[in-house]
Every structure is written in structure tokens, then in C-alpha cells.
Motif scaffolding. Structure first.
Motif, PDB file in Angstrom:
ATOM      1  N   CYS A 299       4.724   9.049  23.289  1.00  0.00           N
ATOM      2  CA  CYS A 299       4.369   7.640  23.084  1.00  0.00           C
ATOM      3  C   CYS A 299       5.557   6.842  22.555  1.00  0.00           C
ATOM      4  N   TYR A 300       6.296   7.420  21.614  1.00  0.00           N
ATOM      5  CA  TYR A 300       7.410   6.679  21.010  1.00  0.00           C
ATOM      6  C   TYR A 300       8.475   6.336  22.046  1.00  0.00           C
ATOM      7  N   HIS A 301       8.917   7.321  22.790  1.00  0.00           N
ATOM      8  CA  HIS A 301       9.991   7.062  23.753  1.00  0.00           C
ATOM      9  C   HIS A 301       9.499   6.214  24.922  1.00  0.00           C
ATOM     10  N   GLY A 302       8.261   6.408  25.352  1.00  0.00           N
ATOM     11  CA  GLY A 302       7.735   5.553  26.404  1.00  0.00           C
ATOM     12  C   GLY A 302       7.527   4.131  25.931  1.00  0.00           C
ATOM     13  N   PHE A 303       7.038   3.993  24.712  1.00  0.00           N
ATOM     14  CA  PHE A 303       6.752   2.675  24.144  1.00  0.00           C
ATOM     15  C   PHE A 303       8.030   1.860  23.967  1.00  0.00           C
ATOM     16  N   ASN A 304       9.139   2.515  23.685  1.00  0.00           N
ATOM     17  CA  ASN A 304      10.390   1.822  23.395  1.00  0.00           C
ATOM     18  C   ASN A 304      11.399   1.913  24.531  1.00  0.00           C
ATOM     19  N   SER A 305      10.961   2.304  25.707  1.00  0.00           N
ATOM     20  CA  SER A 305      11.889   2.394  26.829  1.00  0.00           C
ATOM     21  C   SER A 305      12.257   1.000  27.328  1.00  0.00           C
ATOM     22  N   LYS A 306      13.435   0.901  27.893  1.00  0.00           N
ATOM     23  CA  LYS A 306      13.907  -0.379  28.442  1.00  0.00           C
ATOM     24  C   LYS A 306      14.994  -0.077  29.459  1.00  0.00           C
ATOM     25  N   GLY A 307      15.231  -1.059  30.333  1.00  0.00           N
ATOM     26  CA  GLY A 307      16.290  -0.887  31.317  1.00  0.00           C
ATOM     27  C   GLY A 307      15.810  -0.441  32.682  1.00  0.00           C
ATOM     28  N   GLY A 308      14.544  -0.715  33.017  1.00  0.00           N
ATOM     29  CA  GLY A 308      14.045  -0.408  34.342  1.00  0.00           C
ATOM     30  C   GLY A 308      13.821   1.076  34.575  1.00  0.00           C
ATOM     31  N   ALA A 309      14.029   1.509  35.830  1.00  0.00           N
ATOM     32  CA  ALA A 309      13.749   2.892  36.206  1.00  0.00           C
ATOM     33  C   ALA A 309      14.636   3.875  35.454  1.00  0.00           C
ATOM     34  N   GLN A 310      15.906   3.516  35.234  1.00  0.00           N
ATOM     35  CA  GLN A 310      16.788   4.405  34.481  1.00  0.00           C
ATOM     36  C   GLN A 310      16.318   4.559  33.046  1.00  0.00           C
ATOM     37  N   GLY A 311      15.813   3.497  32.467  1.00  0.00           N
ATOM     38  CA  GLY A 311      15.288   3.571  31.111  1.00  0.00           C
ATOM     39  C   GLY A 311      14.072   4.475  31.012  1.00  0.00           C
ATOM     40  N   VAL A 312      13.215   4.416  32.021  1.00  0.00           N
ATOM     41  CA  VAL A 312      12.048   5.303  32.046  1.00  0.00           C
ATOM     42  C   VAL A 312      12.487   6.756  32.166  1.00  0.00           C
ATOM     43  N   GLY A 313      13.497   7.009  32.985  1.00  0.00           N
ATOM     44  CA  GLY A 313      14.020   8.372  33.111  1.00  0.00           C
ATOM     45  C   GLY A 313      14.600   8.883  31.809  1.00  0.00           C
ATOM     46  N   ARG A 314      15.357   8.034  31.118  1.00  0.00           N
ATOM     47  CA  ARG A 314      15.897   8.436  29.818  1.00  0.00           C
ATOM     48  C   ARG A 314      14.779   8.686  28.811  1.00  0.00           C
ATOM     49  N   ALA A 315      13.770   7.847  28.825  1.00  0.00           N
ATOM     50  CA  ALA A 315      12.651   8.027  27.897  1.00  0.00           C
ATOM     51  C   ALA A 315      11.932   9.345  28.159  1.00  0.00           C
ATOM     52  N   THR A 316      11.755   9.694  29.413  1.00  0.00           N
ATOM     53  CA  THR A 316      11.098  10.952  29.759  1.00  0.00           C
ATOM     54  C   THR A 316      11.899  12.151  29.254  1.00  0.00           C
ATOM     55  N   THR A 317      13.210  12.120  29.517  1.00  0.00           N
ATOM     56  CA  THR A 317      14.068  13.218  29.054  1.00  0.00           C
ATOM     57  C   THR A 317      14.085  13.313  27.535  1.00  0.00           C
ATOM     58  N   ASN A 318      14.251  12.182  26.875  1.00  0.00           N
ATOM     59  CA  ASN A 318      14.312  12.181  25.409  1.00  0.00           C
ATOM     60  C   ASN A 318      13.002  12.639  24.788  1.00  0.00           C
ATOM     61  N   ALA A 319      11.881  12.312  25.417  1.00  0.00           N
ATOM     62  CA  ALA A 319      10.582  12.726  24.886  1.00  0.00           C
ATOM     63  C   ALA A 319      10.452  14.242  24.892  1.00  0.00           C
ATOM     64  N   VAL A 320      10.854  14.872  25.992  1.00  0.00           N
ATOM     65  CA  VAL A 320      10.750  16.332  26.095  1.00  0.00           C
ATOM     66  C   VAL A 320      11.711  17.020  25.138  1.00  0.00           C
ATOM     67  N   VAL A 321      12.954  16.551  25.098  1.00  0.00           N
ATOM     68  CA  VAL A 321      13.962  17.185  24.245  1.00  0.00           C
ATOM     69  C   VAL A 321      13.600  17.035  22.774  1.00  0.00           C
ATOM     70  N   SER A 322      13.246  15.832  22.361  1.00  0.00           N
ATOM     71  CA  SER A 322      12.918  15.610  20.946  1.00  0.00           C
ATOM     72  C   SER A 322      11.669  16.366  20.543  1.00  0.00           C
ATOM     73  N   ALA A 323      10.663  16.419  21.421  1.00  0.00           N
ATOM     74  CA  ALA A 323       9.451  17.168  21.106  1.00  0.00           C
ATOM     75  C   ALA A 323       9.758  18.655  20.963  1.00  0.00           C
ATOM     76  N   ALA A 324      10.586  19.201  21.843  1.00  0.00           N
ATOM     77  CA  ALA A 324      10.925  20.624  21.769  1.00  0.00           C
ATOM     78  C   ALA A 324      11.670  20.946  20.478  1.00  0.00           C
ATOM     79  N   ILE A 325      12.634  20.111  20.112  1.00  0.00           N
ATOM     80  CA  ILE A 325      13.393  20.365  18.885  1.00  0.00           C
ATOM     81  C   ILE A 325      12.490  20.262  17.665  1.00  0.00           C
ATOM     82  N   LEU A 326      11.643  19.240  17.627  1.00  0.00           N
ATOM     83  CA  LEU A 326      10.747  19.071  16.482  1.00  0.00           C
ATOM     84  C   LEU A 326       9.714  20.188  16.398  1.00  0.00           C
ATOM     85  N   ILE A 327       9.276  20.708  17.545  1.00  0.00           N
ATOM     86  CA  ILE A 327       8.338  21.832  17.531  1.00  0.00           C
ATOM     87  C   ILE A 327       8.984  23.053  16.886  1.00  0.00           C
ATOM     88  N   LEU A 328      10.221  23.342  17.267  1.00  0.00           N
ATOM     89  CA  LEU A 328      10.908  24.498  16.686  1.00  0.00           C
ATOM     90  C   LEU A 328      11.169  24.298  15.194  1.00  0.00           C
TER      91      LEU A 328
END
Length: 257
Positions: free
Chosen positions: A215-244
Motif C-alpha cells: 500500500c505504501y509504495h503503491g500509494f506514493n508512486s509517481k511518474g507514470g508506468a515507470q513509477g508503477v514499476g518502481r513501486a512494485t519492485t520496491n514493495a517486494v524488496v522492502s517487504a522481504a527485508i522487513l520480514i527477515l
């Protein structure tokens, strides 16, 4: 001096990002989880997060349980402690591997989906349209996903624990020559209630983290399609690190004795 300047920029950026996440958590809890509650949205998200993730969590747990039984047998045979295989497989699955691997798999599947969906809504101004229609986006979009993540991930992990222990049982009895009755008895005798509940507590925390980061990365995404792609990647990476990281903290807290 250049090194210190760059280090300072990194530290300031990290602190600023942490502050934004904390403020987002505050808004999510105090706005998204207070009445009005959108029950239909919660059920829809529970179906998407929970039911649609059953297959990937089940397969991950099954093969993990089987591989764990093989590895533990190879190690314990050196110490003539083969009878400990059933117990260690059950403990390893319920305490650690079940919630952690289940959380990581759900983070890759669900966290990316949430970030992509909300990111698309942000860049196409659908979230702004909700505000115009006097609908709080935290209540309508964030709250249901947080509730669904906290509720469904422990259920997924409980199912995954059962499948993972079954995978170890199949490998142990079919490939390693263990007696079926003895394997089940060793598992049920040595597996305690606290072993299972600790994994479910971890799963609830991981579910919150996955939904929150999506929700955080999707909610704060910007910059069109590239921004959505960055938000998707950042959401997975940050969630994985925080889970560990959360897994280490929760293990230290729950098993400090």
C-alpha cells in the motif's frame, strides 16, 4: 569530505523515508482501521491474498519439508540421531520456515499486486477521485488490505505448516525408511503448542508488513508506468527485508528464555 557528504545524504534520506513510512502507518491505523469498515472490500482482499496464494504456499511448504527431512537425516546420521528427524522437521517448519518462506512467497505475489494496483490508481488519479467523492482512501483502499493480510496469512501458514510436515513425513517414510507410526508419534509428542502459535504470530506480523509495504509504495508512486514499476519492485524488496528483520526480532522476543 566528499565521503562524509555522501554518507550524510544517505543517512538523511534514510531518516526521511523512515519518517514517511511511520506517518503512513499512523494514517493507516487511525484512519484505515476505524469505522466505517468496508466489509465487502475486506472479503474481496481476503480472497485475493489468501485463497489465490494457497497453491504457491502449499507447494513451497511441501518441497521445503521434504528437502529439510533429507538434509537433517544426512546430518543427524553422523551423530546416530536419526530419530530426531521428525521432531526437527516439525520444529523447523512451524517456528521458522513456514512463516518466513510463506511470507516471502506471498510478498512476491501479493505485495507486487497491491503496489501495482494502487500505483496505477495513483498515476491515473483514481485515488484523487475518491477524495473528491468524500471517500477516505485509507479506509477504502488501505484498511481492507491490512486487515486481510493480518487475518489470512496465519491461515495460509497454518495450512503450509501441515503440508510441510506432511512433505517431511512422505520423504521420511518413503525414501529414508522411517516407520510411519514412529515418525508420527515423534512429531506429535515433541511438537508443542507454543511452537505452532509462535509461527502464527510471526505470520500475522508478516501479513501486516506485506500489505503495508504494498500500500505504501503503491500509494506514493509517481511518474507514470515507470513509477508503477518502481513501486512494485520496491514493495517486494522492502517487504522481504522487513520480514527477515522482523523474524529475527520476533524470534529473539518469543524464544528469549
Amino acid at each position: 569530505m566528499n565521503f562524509l557528504v555522501n554518507l550524510g545524504r544517505v543517512v538523511v534520506a534514510l531518516l526521511a523515508q523512515t519518517g514517511r513510512v511511520v506517518l503512513f502507518i499512523k494514517d493507516s491505523l487511525f484512519q484505515g482501521l476505524t469505522p466505517t469498515i468496508y466489509g465487502r472490500q475486506i472479503l474481496d482482499q481476503m480472497y485475493r491474498i489468501g485463497y489465490n496464494s494457497l497453491l504457491v504456499v502449499g507447494l513451497t511448504a511441501f518441497f521445503t519439508g521434504g528437502a529439510l527431512a533429507l538434509q537433517i537425516y544426512l546430518g543427524s546420521s553422523r551423530l546416530n540421531a536419526e530419530q530426531a528427524v521428525a521432531f526437527i522437521v516439525a520444529i523447523g517448519i512451524t517456528r521458522e520456515l513456514g512463516p518466513v518462506l510463506g511470507g516471502l512467497m506471498v510478498a512476491g505475489r501479493v505485495g507486487a499486486s497491491i503496489a501495482a494496483e494502487l500505483g496505477t490508481m495513483r498515476v491515473t488519479e483514481q485515488i484523487d477521485a475518491l477524495v473528491t467523492l468524500s471517500t477516505n482512501p485509507f479506509k477504502y483502499l488501505v484498511g481492507p488490505r491490512l486487515i486481510a493480510g493480518v487475518v489470512t496469512l496465519p491461515i495460509l501458514v497454518a495450512i503450509g505448516d501441515t503440508i510441510g510436515i506432511m512433505g517431511g513425513y512422505i520423504v521420511g517414510t518413503r525414501s529414508l525408511g522411517f516407520n510411519s507410526y514412529a515418525y508420527i508419534k515423534n512429531t506429535t509428542t515433541n511438537l508443542h503448542f507454543d511452537d505452532v502459535t509462535s509461527g502464527l504470530i510471526k505470520a500475522a506480523v508478516f501479513g501486516f508488513i506485506i500489505a503495508l509495504m504494498g500500500c505504501y509504495h503503491g500509494f506514493n508512486s509517481k511518474g507514470g508506468a515507470q513509477g508503477v514499476g518502481r513501486a512494485t519492485t520496491n514493495a517486494v524488496v522492502s517487504a522481504a527485508i522487513l520480514i527477515l528483520a522482523a523474524n529475527f526480532a520476533l524470534t529473539s522476543l518469543l524464544f528469549s528464555d
